[in-house]
Design a protein around this motif. Structure first.
Motif, mmCIF file in Angstrom:
data_model
loop_
_atom_site.group_PDB
_atom_site.id
_atom_site.type_symbol
_atom_site.label_atom_id
_atom_site.label_comp_id
_atom_site.label_asym_id
_atom_site.label_seq_id
_atom_site.Cartn_x
_atom_site.Cartn_y
_atom_site.Cartn_z
ATOM 1 N N ARG A 1 5.929 4.446 4.488
ATOM 2 C CA ARG A 1 6.032 3.105 3.961
ATOM 3 C C ARG A 1 7.495 2.654 3.858
ATOM 4 N NH1 ARG A 1 3.934 1.144 -1.869
ATOM 5 N NH2 ARG A 1 5.499 2.615 -2.575
ATOM 6 N N ARG B 1 0.826 -1.206 0.000
ATOM 7 C CA ARG B 1 0.000 0.000 0.000
ATOM 8 C C ARG B 1 0.858 1.252 0.000
ATOM 9 N NH1 ARG B 1 -5.803 -0.300 0.795
ATOM 10 N NH2 ARG B 1 -6.207 -2.533 0.643
ATOM 11 N N ALA B 2 0.331 2.309 -0.581
ATOM 12 C CA ALA B 2 1.035 3.590 -0.551
ATOM 13 C C ALA B 2 0.559 4.384 0.652
ATOM 14 C CB ALA B 2 0.762 4.359 -1.840
ATOM 15 N N THR C 1 7.656 -0.010 -11.476
ATOM 16 C CA THR C 1 6.901 0.969 -12.244
ATOM 17 C C THR C 1 7.350 0.986 -13.698
ATOM 18 O OG1 THR C 1 8.432 2.567 -11.302
ATOM 19 C CG2 THR C 1 6.215 2.557 -10.404
#
Lengths: 310, 275
Positions: free
Chosen positions: A117, A112-113, B269
């Motif tokens: 984190r 999760r962001a 990403t």
């Protein structure tokens, strides 16, 4: 599209691939075979021989190796071996199951962001950066009679003495040390799940619970199975943690690896090799059963995986 | 809906904090003990009554900590580099090519993973002794040039999840298999490669029995795990010094990880799988 491309591939190209594959794999395979087959065979051979000085039938001292048949394997039926086998199995089942639950939780949170984190990821993975020999010392200190563990729970438990509490101490320390490994592998698995899948689930009105059981878990299954397989193989060979944490030759935490090591250091190479062979067979058996029961797709090749998927 | 989301937010953060406490907690205790005086370290009081920063200096004065750190770094980095160079092509071949004996090749890799090190230690040691390479870390580094079973297996598992359409498209465009490996597969597999490199690095960093077997008696050639275990044996009642040493050893790895983590996330990403 892919079918068409496959069909277009001619036999010449197939042959080219074989040659390339041979080139890429052969150094690895030759060395692995040398590192696996040769020592394994010599260990198995050793397990049928006695070494050093032995007495022959007439009571004369005989130097060197002598064929001993199954004599070295007689200890396999003994109490010590059976106990070590039970300990090894208990540690494996307990640590791997706790680690899977904790590891999946960790991976979900790390995926999760949110703010902090990076800090969470780093702090979860720290146990892994502490060398096992050192983390064994650290937990030994925590589990002292007047140590932190007893202070926190307000009890006077002698953790590092023989008994159930020693087993618990080993399981706690091992879980702390290796759950991050499962977490990281599952995280890597989570990261290759496409975002659209979740979006589609949200559009269809799936709850978080449903999304987890129906989408996340099945998609992360290959990564999780790999993690479990690795951890099982590792846990079945565990040696240093019980050894440093509780001590050598402690009945309640002696594992098979520790038993083998103990026999080897007392120059009982025959029994040590016999136990080693048994341990190898045990690990192979468990891996085989695991793959058969759970991981049909684990070792399958790409083509069958695709068929399953479509 | 918003209320449910709020609950989720709380649950998530509570879980994050609980996990961080569980895994960071013992390390905090180590840090506190590292700063205690010799006398207090033997008691069960947790908060240092007197902050004894000199412990860290003491560790350096009483051990070869710097040499051990350099040795461990060289060993772990070289082993990881060699492992990547050899294991990535091997894993690619196992995952993507169809050829005779592929099943057998995979079987060899898997059985190498299952072997208990105690069983094979003696025969392998004798081979290195004959090559006159014992009393150094080379017996632990050089085999990595030929691949590591664990890494090959892990990389293969990731590589087979990359859809074939990507490589097929490249092939239609006239790419050779080697070029496909470098231009299509490698960029997509970056997170997996980063993970495998991390595993390998940490494995070397942690390894105790390898160095114990091969590093020899000279402290100059030791690794950290070996040195620390001995340090504890020599200063057995001085938990504060042992813990200070532990902290000094762990810190560089955390820094490495903070860098590696960036690569890890960036790699994800950049992969084409997602978009």
């Amino acid at each position: 599209m892919s079918g068409a491309a496959n069909r277009r591939r001619g036999p010449r190209e197939r042959a080219g691939q074989s040659r390339l594959a041979a080139l890429m794999l052969s150094p690895t395979l030759v060395v692995l075979a040398l590192v696996v087959l040769y020592p394994l065979l010599s260990a198995v051979r050793e397990s049928f021989y006695t070494s050093g000085e032995t007495l022959d039938a007439d009571g004369f001292v005989v130097e060197g190796e002598r064929f001993a048949g199954l004599a070295n394997y007689s200890g396999v039926l003994g109490e010590r071996f059976v106990n070590a086998l039970a300990n090894t199995t208990l540690f494996t089942v307990a640590t791997v199951s706790i680690e899977v639950v904790l590891g999946v939780l960790m991976a979900l949170v790390m995926h999760r962001a949110f703010r902090g984190r990076g800090f969470l990821r780093a702090s979860i993975l720290i146990p892994w950066a502490v060398p096992t020999a050192v983390s064994g010392l650290m937990w030994r200190w925590i589990f002292q009679a007047d140590g932190v563990a007893n202070t926190i729970i307000g009890q006077q438990i002698l953790w590092t003495t023989e008994g159930v509490q020693a087993k618990i101490a080993v399981i706690v320390a091992d879980t702390w040390k290796t759950a991050p490994f499962v977490g990281l592998l599952v995280l890597a698995g989570l990261q290759i799940i496409a975002g659209e899948v979740y979006e589609a689930a949200r559009v269809d009105g799936a709850s978080a619970w449903q999304t987890f059981w129906r989408i996340t878990l099945p998609l992360v299954r290959p990564a999780l199975l790999v993690a479990v397989l690795f951890r099982m193989m590792d846990a079945l060979r565990v040696f240093d943690l019980p050894y440093v944490l509780i001590g050598p030759r402690k009945h309640s935490v002696e594992t098979l690896s520790a038993l083998i090591w103990d026999e080897a250091t007392r120059v009982h190479y025959g029994p040590a090799s016999a136990y080693g062979t048994m341990l190898f067979l045990y690990i192979a058996l468990i891996a085989f059963v695991f793959v058969k029961l759970l991981g049909a797709d684990l070792l399958a090749d790409v083509r069958t995986r695709r068929r399953v998927a479509s | 809906m918003t209320r449910r989301r709020g609950l989720m937010w709380i649950a998530q953060h509570a879980l994050a904090i609980a996990l961080a406490l569980m895994f960071l907690g013992p390390v905090v205790l180590v840090a506190l003990t590292a700063l205690m005086t010799d006398e207090q370290a033997l008691t069960s009081r947790l908060w240092p009554e007197q902050w004894n920063w000199a412990n860290f200096g003491d560790v350096f004065a009483r051990s070869e900590l710097l040499t051990w750190t350099v040795n461990t770094f060289v060993y772990a980095s070289l082993a990881t580099l060699f492992m990547l160079v050899s294991s990535v092509p091997a894993a690619y071949a196992l995952a993507r090519f169809r050829f005779r004996g592929r099943k057998l090749a995979f079987l060899v890799v898997i059985s190498a993973m299952m072997l208990p090190p105690q069983v094979v230690a003696v025969p392998i040691y004798l081979v290195w002794a004959r090559l006159d390479l014992t009393d150094s870390l080379w017996p632990l580094i050089l085999p990595m040039l030929f691949g590591d079973a664990f890494s090959i297996f892990l990389l293969r598992q990731f590589l087979i999840t990359i859809p074939r359409d990507y490589t097929d498209a490249a092939r239609v465009d006239g790419c050779s298999d080697v070029r496909i490996l470098f231009t299509v597969i490698l960029p997509m597999a970056r997170p997996a490669i980063a993970a495998v490199a991390l595993f390998s690095f940490f494995y070397c960093w942690n390894d105790y029995y390898g160095p114990l077997l091969y590093a020899g008696v000279d402290q100059e050639g030791w690794t950290l795990s070996l040195g620390l275990a001995t340090f504890k044996a020599f200063h057995s009642v001085q938990w504060n010094l042992t813990m200070a040493a532990t902290l000094l050893v762990t810190a560089p790895v955390i820094i490495v990880f903070l860098f590696a983590q960036r690569v890890f996330i960036e790699g994800v990403t950049l992969t084409g799988v997602k978009g």
